[in-house]
Write a protein that holds these residues in place. Structure first.
Motif, short mmCIF file in Angstrom:
data_model
loop_
_atom_site.label_atom_id
_atom_site.label_comp_id
_atom_site.label_asym_id
_atom_site.label_seq_id
_atom_site.Cartn_x
_atom_site.Cartn_y
_atom_site.Cartn_z
N GLY A 163 0.83 -1.21 0.00
CA GLY A 163 0.00 0.00 0.00
C GLY A 163 0.86 1.25 0.00
O GLY A 163 0.65 2.17 -0.79
N HIS A 222 5.42 11.99 13.52
CA HIS A 222 4.05 11.50 13.34
C HIS A 222 3.90 10.08 13.89
O HIS A 222 2.83 9.70 14.36
CB HIS A 222 3.66 11.54 11.86
CG HIS A 222 3.21 12.88 11.40
ND1 HIS A 222 4.00 13.72 10.66
CD2 HIS A 222 2.05 13.55 11.60
CE1 HIS A 222 3.36 14.84 10.43
NE2 HIS A 222 2.16 14.77 10.99
N PRO A 269 2.75 13.29 -3.10
CA PRO A 269 2.40 11.93 -3.54
C PRO A 269 2.01 11.05 -2.36
O PRO A 269 2.89 10.52 -1.68
CB PRO A 269 3.68 11.43 -4.22
CG PRO A 269 4.80 12.24 -3.64
CD PRO A 269 4.22 13.52 -3.14
N VAL A 270 0.74 10.93 -2.10
CA VAL A 270 0.22 10.12 -0.99
C VAL A 270 -1.02 9.35 -1.45
O VAL A 270 -1.63 9.71 -2.46
CB VAL A 270 -0.16 10.98 0.24
CG1 VAL A 270 1.05 11.43 1.01
CG2 VAL A 270 -1.02 12.16 -0.16
N GLY A 271 -1.39 8.34 -0.67
CA GLY A 271 -2.59 7.56 -0.97
C GLY A 271 -3.86 8.39 -0.74
O GLY A 271 -3.82 9.46 -0.12
N HIS A 283 -6.31 15.19 5.15
CA HIS A 283 -5.18 15.94 5.71
C HIS A 283 -4.70 17.02 4.73
O HIS A 283 -4.30 18.11 5.15
CB HIS A 283 -4.02 14.99 6.02
CG HIS A 283 -4.29 14.09 7.18
ND1 HIS A 283 -3.69 12.88 7.34
CD2 HIS A 283 -5.13 14.25 8.23
CE1 HIS A 283 -4.13 12.32 8.46
NE2 HIS A 283 -5.01 13.13 9.01
N LYS A 311 -8.56 -1.31 3.95
CA LYS A 311 -7.34 -1.12 3.15
C LYS A 311 -6.16 -1.85 3.78
O LYS A 311 -6.19 -2.20 4.97
CB LYS A 311 -7.04 0.38 3.02
CG LYS A 311 -6.76 1.04 4.34
CD LYS A 311 -6.08 2.39 4.19
CE LYS A 311 -5.68 2.91 5.55
NZ LYS A 311 -4.71 3.92 5.59
P1 TYM Z 1 1.67 6.46 6.62
O1 TYM Z 1 2.99 6.06 7.11
O2 TYM Z 1 0.48 5.98 7.33
O3 TYM Z 1 1.51 6.02 5.11
C1 TYM Z 1 2.50 6.33 4.16
C2 TYM Z 1 1.89 6.47 2.79
O4 TYM Z 1 1.34 5.23 2.33
C3 TYM Z 1 0.02 5.45 1.84
N1 TYM Z 1 -0.78 4.25 2.08
C4 TYM Z 1 -1.58 3.68 1.17
N2 TYM Z 1 -1.84 4.00 -0.11
C5 TYM Z 1 -2.69 3.19 -0.80
N3 TYM Z 1 -3.29 2.10 -0.25
C6 TYM Z 1 -3.05 1.74 1.04
N4 TYM Z 1 -3.61 0.66 1.56
C7 TYM Z 1 -2.16 2.55 1.81
N5 TYM Z 1 -1.71 2.51 3.09
C8 TYM Z 1 -0.86 3.55 3.24
C9 TYM Z 1 -0.48 6.64 2.63
O5 TYM Z 1 -1.54 7.29 1.96
C10 TYM Z 1 0.75 7.48 2.73
O6 TYM Z 1 0.92 8.25 1.56
N6 TYM Z 1 0.07 11.10 7.24
C11 TYM Z 1 1.06 10.35 6.45
C12 TYM Z 1 2.49 10.70 6.85
C13 TYM Z 1 2.85 12.12 6.65
C14 TYM Z 1 2.92 12.82 5.42
C15 TYM Z 1 3.35 14.15 5.75
C16 TYM Z 1 2.68 12.46 4.11
C17 TYM Z 1 3.20 13.00 7.62
N7 TYM Z 1 3.51 14.24 7.09
C18 TYM Z 1 3.51 15.11 4.76
C19 TYM Z 1 2.86 13.44 3.14
C20 TYM Z 1 3.24 14.75 3.45
C21 TYM Z 1 0.75 8.87 6.61
O7 TYM Z 1 -0.35 8.50 6.81
O8 TYM Z 1 1.75 8.03 6.54
#
Ligand code: TYM
Length: 485
Positions: A172, A200, A300-302, A308, A348
């Motif tokens: 993911g 975080h 670039p994030v999910g 957020h 997920k």
């Molecule tokens: P984290 O560590 O939970 O997840 C990291 C990234 O992986 C993506 N992701 C997924 N994408 C698709 N399907 C899935 N099942 C799945 N599981 C996880 C998340 O969307 C993420 O992109 N809040 C962030 C961390 C963060 C961050 C930031 C990101 C802190 N500051 C600034 C971007 C910009 C997070 O949840 O990380």
């Protein structure tokens, strides 16, 4: 129907000989959304910014994708004091709401940044959130008293993303975020900054003794995936304390109500009822600071991170309105795997749900066993389900073995699908994708002290940028000067 004010404005432009095409769209405030609706991006737009330069107010028109260089702007205008107009000043001067500035504002001296002339036409404001004009850029020189200046830094648009060191990276994280990071890192028009966001990671219970090692492991994952310290700034969030200071300053424009209603917060409260802390409530504010301390425009994030990003955009807007900063409105850079389902068939893929994930470091046997355990049904006949465990397996096929998707879906429709064959195919395809990452990881692990060196060097580069933003924000919030900062 185009409102009277817009029509009047169009007449004014015609009189000046400024060619413009009228484009109507649904009510939208953010430039990105308007541009996406018009099948374009920020490089096709020309926002107008209103500044207080010395004692006068002026208008600056620049291309949407370039960054303003405050130093160059002060020099070009011959002033030492320069700030963006606040909401009240803006609305008094332009007669239109913030975000809808017209390109031509009679009574205001107009500066045209050179960047706009690189495109023959650009979309700009009209005073209405429902109408955009496509201006012929060369004609903007006909604005009475307009001066052409070069006040953007020619710098690249920035990208920021981070992952928490809550465990090893899984598919993911890889498909939803890392693949986007890689794509952007390799596009020369962007400056990319990627971090292990350790601060975080401590908003929920964590393994203190193993934390340093977890951080290092995620950095190794980053490097193994192909993130490259020659191309991207790579470091650890807590090594850049400016993130924390900016988060605190941002918290002054963020309400508790808004934060406590976020779906991501509510989920965590359910998951960890004993750990509902200020840090958890502040999570999105710190994330906004991570992104905005670099004035990053794409993240670039999910898809799960969308709420957020909405908070980050709102904070940027508030800061710009209250204090005249020039934070961009960051948007998500989406990948094909923006939502990777859990192996269990529910929700997920997630580090915190055992049995839901495949790690990038899993070997073929582990991948095969995990895929074999995925719940299934009788294998048809009938339509392939749109939701649930079977839909999930097909989603994995789409992501990892798209060339066989139709074949297996066809078998399902006829009731002839043998899951064993499909699962075997899928497990191999997944392993083929992660094997090169594992090979690179072995090489990188062997280079003693390498990850540490990347982190140290990345922190220096990141702080250089972050400190500029902090200085500017402190100044605008009235926090500088007294103690010689
Ligand atoms: P984290 O560590 O939970 O997840 C990291 C990234 O992986 C993506 N992701 C997924 N994408 C698709 N399907 C899935 N099942 C799945 N599981 C996880 C998340 O969307 C993420 O992109 N809040 C962030 C961390 C963060 C961050 C930031 C990101 C802190 N500051 C600034 C971007 C910009 C997070 O949840 O990380």
């Amino acid at each position: 129907m185009i409102d009277e004010q817009v029509q009047k404005y169009s007449e004014e432009l015609k009189k000046l000989g400024i060619e413009h095409r009228v484009m109507e769209h649904p009510d939208m405030v953010e430039a990105e959304k308007v541009q996406a609706y018009l099948n374009d991006d920020l490089s096709g737009s020309c926002p107008t910014l209103i500044f207080k330069a010395g004692d006068n107010f002026v208008a600056l028109v620049k291309r949407g994708d370039v960054r303003l260089d405050n130093g160059k702007m002060k020099k070009a205008l011959g002033v030492t004091n320069l700030r963006m107009a606040n909401k009240e000043e803006f609305e008094n001067l332009t007669g239109v709401p913030v975000g809808a500035a017209r390109v031509f504002n009679s009574g205001l001296k107009t500066y045209l940044d050179k960047s706009i002339f690189e495109k023959e036409y650009l979309n700009g404001g009209t005073g209405s959130f429902e109408v955009t004009f496509k201006y012929k850029t060369a004609d903007l020189k006909k604005i009475p008293g307009a001066a052409v200046v070069e006040v953007t830094d020619g710098g690249k648009a920035r990208i920021f993303a981070g992952m928490r060191p809550t465990g090893r990276l899984h598919l993911g994280n890889y498909l939803g975020s890392a693949k986007g990071m890689l794509a952007l890192q390799n596009m020369p028009e962007y400056e990319t900054i990627f971090m292990v966001v350790d601060l975080h990671g401590i908003t929920t219970p964590y393994d203190r003794a193993g934390y340093r090692e977890n951080i290092r492991q995620v950095m190794l994952d980053y490097l193994a995936i192909g993130l490259d310290p020659e191309k991207s700034i790579l470091t650890v969030q807590s090594r850049v304390p400016e993130h924390i200071e900016l988060a605190y300053l941002f918290s002054t424009v963020t309400t508790i109500a808004k934060m406590s209603h976020l779906p991501t917060f509510k989920e965590k409260v359910k998951q960890y009822p004993e750990h509902v802390t200020m840090a958890l409530l502040n999570y999105p504010v710190l994330m906004a600071a991570d992104i905005l301390v670099y004035k990053a425009e794409k993240v670039p994030v999910g898809i799960d991170q969308e709420p957020h990003l909405e908070v980050a955009r709102e904070i940027a807007r508030r800061m710009n309105q209250e204090y005249g900063t020039d934070f961009p409105a960051p948007t998500r850079f989406a990948t094909k795997g923006e939502y990777v389902p859990s192996l269990s068939g529910e929700g997920k893929m997630s580090k915190s749900v055992e049995g839901s994930y495949i790690n990038l470091t899993d070997d073929l046997k582990t991948v095969t066993v995990k895929i074999a355990r995925m719940p299934t049904d009788m294998g048809g006949p009938g339509e392939v389900p749109k939701e649930g465990p079977v839909a999930n397996i097909f989603k994995f096929m789409e992501l990892f073995k798209p060339d066989k998707l139709e074949y297996y879906a066809g078998l399902y429709v006829q009731g002839k699908l043998r899951y064993a064959e499909m699962k075997d195919d899928l497990a191999r395809a997944i392993f083929d994708e992660i094997r090169p990452i594992q090979e690179r990881r072995t090489e990188i692990e062997a280079r003693s002290g390498y990850a540490e060196k990347v982190i140290e060097e990345g922190a220096v580069k990141a702080r250089d940028i972050a400190q500029i933003t902090l200085k500017e924000v402190r100044e605008k919030m009235g926090l500088n000067g007294i103690l010689g900062t």
